[in-house]
Design a protein around this motif. Sequence first.
Motif, short mmCIF file in Angstrom:
data_model
loop_
_atom_site.label_atom_id
_atom_site.label_comp_id
_atom_site.label_asym_id
_atom_site.label_seq_id
_atom_site.Cartn_x
_atom_site.Cartn_y
_atom_site.Cartn_z
N ASP A 74 33.35 83.17 64.06
CA ASP A 74 34.12 84.57 64.01
C ASP A 74 33.39 85.39 65.07
O ASP A 74 32.17 85.09 65.37
N VAL A 75 33.94 86.09 65.79
CA VAL A 75 33.46 87.20 66.70
C VAL A 75 33.87 88.68 66.33
O VAL A 75 34.79 88.84 65.73
N PRO A 76 32.95 89.46 66.47
CA PRO A 76 31.54 89.17 67.40
C PRO A 76 30.49 88.54 66.42
O PRO A 76 30.68 88.48 65.34
N ALA A 77 29.85 87.92 67.27
CA ALA A 77 28.67 86.89 66.81
C ALA A 77 27.48 87.17 67.56
O ALA A 77 27.66 87.14 68.74
N ALA A 81 15.66 88.88 74.99
CA ALA A 81 16.78 88.55 75.88
C ALA A 81 17.97 88.52 75.35
O ALA A 81 18.15 88.21 74.26
N LEU A 82 18.99 89.20 76.01
CA LEU A 82 20.24 89.07 75.59
C LEU A 82 21.34 88.36 76.75
O LEU A 82 21.33 88.76 77.88
N ILE A 83 22.02 87.50 76.19
CA ILE A 83 22.93 86.65 76.96
C ILE A 83 24.47 86.72 76.51
O ILE A 83 24.58 86.48 75.20
N TYR A 84 25.20 87.37 77.23
CA TYR A 84 26.58 87.71 76.83
C TYR A 84 27.50 86.14 77.01
O TYR A 84 27.44 85.73 78.19
N HIS A 99 29.60 77.76 72.52
CA HIS A 99 30.60 78.05 71.40
C HIS A 99 30.78 77.09 70.33
O HIS A 99 30.53 77.47 69.07
N ALA A 100 30.81 75.84 70.78
CA ALA A 100 30.88 74.65 69.82
C ALA A 100 29.50 74.28 69.31
O ALA A 100 29.38 73.94 68.04
N MET A 101 28.60 74.43 70.23
CA MET A 101 27.26 73.89 69.78
C MET A 101 26.71 75.02 68.83
O MET A 101 26.15 74.25 67.69
N PHE A 102 26.86 76.10 68.76
CA PHE A 102 26.34 77.12 67.50
C PHE A 102 27.40 77.36 66.64
O PHE A 102 27.42 78.07 65.75
N LYS A 103 28.73 76.69 66.57
CA LYS A 103 29.69 76.50 65.57
C LYS A 103 30.16 77.78 65.15
O LYS A 103 29.94 78.58 64.16
N GLU A 153 11.49 82.45 78.55
CA GLU A 153 10.21 81.96 77.73
C GLU A 153 9.61 83.02 77.05
O GLU A 153 9.33 84.19 77.33
N ASN A 154 9.13 82.77 75.68
CA ASN A 154 8.47 83.45 74.72
C ASN A 154 9.13 84.55 74.67
O ASN A 154 8.54 85.85 74.39
N ARG A 155 10.36 84.57 74.37
CA ARG A 155 11.22 85.69 73.88
C ARG A 155 12.09 85.28 72.71
O ARG A 155 12.62 84.20 72.67
N VAL A 156 12.43 86.30 72.08
CA VAL A 156 13.64 85.87 71.16
C VAL A 156 14.99 86.20 71.97
O VAL A 156 14.96 86.98 72.71
N LEU A 157 15.85 85.27 71.60
CA LEU A 157 17.16 85.21 72.43
C LEU A 157 18.25 85.57 71.74
O LEU A 157 18.46 85.10 70.74
N LEU A 158 19.35 86.35 72.20
CA LEU A 158 20.39 86.88 71.53
C LEU A 158 21.45 86.31 72.14
O LEU A 158 21.65 86.66 73.48
N LEU A 159 22.27 85.46 71.78
CA LEU A 159 23.53 84.97 72.33
C LEU A 159 24.74 85.81 71.80
O LEU A 159 25.05 85.61 70.59
N PHE A 160 25.40 86.62 72.61
CA PHE A 160 26.29 87.45 71.87
C PHE A 160 27.72 87.04 72.47
O PHE A 160 28.12 86.73 73.67
N PHE A 161 28.48 86.26 71.40
CA PHE A 161 29.75 85.75 71.58
C PHE A 161 30.87 86.87 71.10
O PHE A 161 30.69 87.56 70.16
N ALA A 162 31.60 87.16 72.22
CA ALA A 162 32.90 88.23 72.03
C ALA A 162 33.91 88.16 73.11
O ALA A 162 33.65 87.28 73.99
N SER A 163 34.81 88.89 72.76
CA SER A 163 36.03 88.70 73.53
C SER A 163 36.47 90.22 73.71
O SER A 163 36.54 90.95 72.75
N ALA A 164 37.14 90.52 74.66
CA ALA A 164 37.50 92.01 75.13
C ALA A 164 38.80 92.26 74.14
O ALA A 164 39.04 93.29 73.82
N GLU A 165 39.55 91.08 73.88
CA GLU A 165 40.97 91.09 73.04
C GLU A 165 40.63 91.51 71.62
O GLU A 165 41.59 91.92 70.78
N CYS A 166 39.35 91.14 71.11
CA CYS A 166 38.98 91.58 69.71
C CYS A 166 38.46 92.97 69.60
O CYS A 166 37.68 93.57 70.13
#
Length: 232
Positions: A119-122, A74-77, A112-116, A31-44
């Motif tokens: 390309d990764v990293p995103a 907050a950061l969510i992988y 992944h689908a919700m935020f369309k 709550e009351n935070r800027v949230l970072l959603l980090f989309f990535a893959s170790a293969e990339c």
Amino acid sequence: MVDLFLDRVLVENNSDQDEFNTEREIIGILENRVLLLFFASAECEKCQRFVPVLNSFFRKLKDPAYIEYPKLLALIYVSLDQSEEQQKKILKELHKRTLFLAFDDPYRKELHAMFKVKDVPAVVVLRPDGSVLSPNAVRDICRLGTDCFRNWQESAELVERTFMLNEEFDDPNLRSTTDPVRRLKYKTEDDKRNKRWWKLWVKGKDGNGEEEKDEAWDMKRKSGDGGIWRKR
């Protein structure tokens, strides 16, 4: 933004792998935070090169060793890895305060689908109300570093309560949110001491013996001689 994860289990990237799954816990960390959603893959390969950059960025905004007041961030992988081992590989490089979804949680693909994400990293940046502030901040993080958080904070209209305390008490050296309590305590104790002094002074003035002594001393000074003045 909190609603995105209310019915989910978030895991903290520390040695204990602490889980947050109750509504109270999720609200407390998001709550009351800027949230970072980090989309990535170790293969990339791009993802692998970006991970140290993101980790340094987040550490400088959250770690007391780098900054006095950890930012409202907050950061969510969100792993797009093909195996749990690949996911662990990236998590090993990320800050221990990073949150993540378990590898077997299908919600990873839903996000992944919700935020369309194409390309990764995103890095999708969300305001506290859940609206998208930036669809992909990878370039800004690489180019601006921690300075880009200031722009996010202004856009999200976040208010740092610690800074408000500093302004209220006009003390640039204020270091703790308990300082106002201590200041009030000391102020109250000073007031009590002043009241006690005033009561003693008034009591002494009202006492007959003390009042007569004061009057006699006054008359003696006015007479200008060294003799003893006697009250008639």
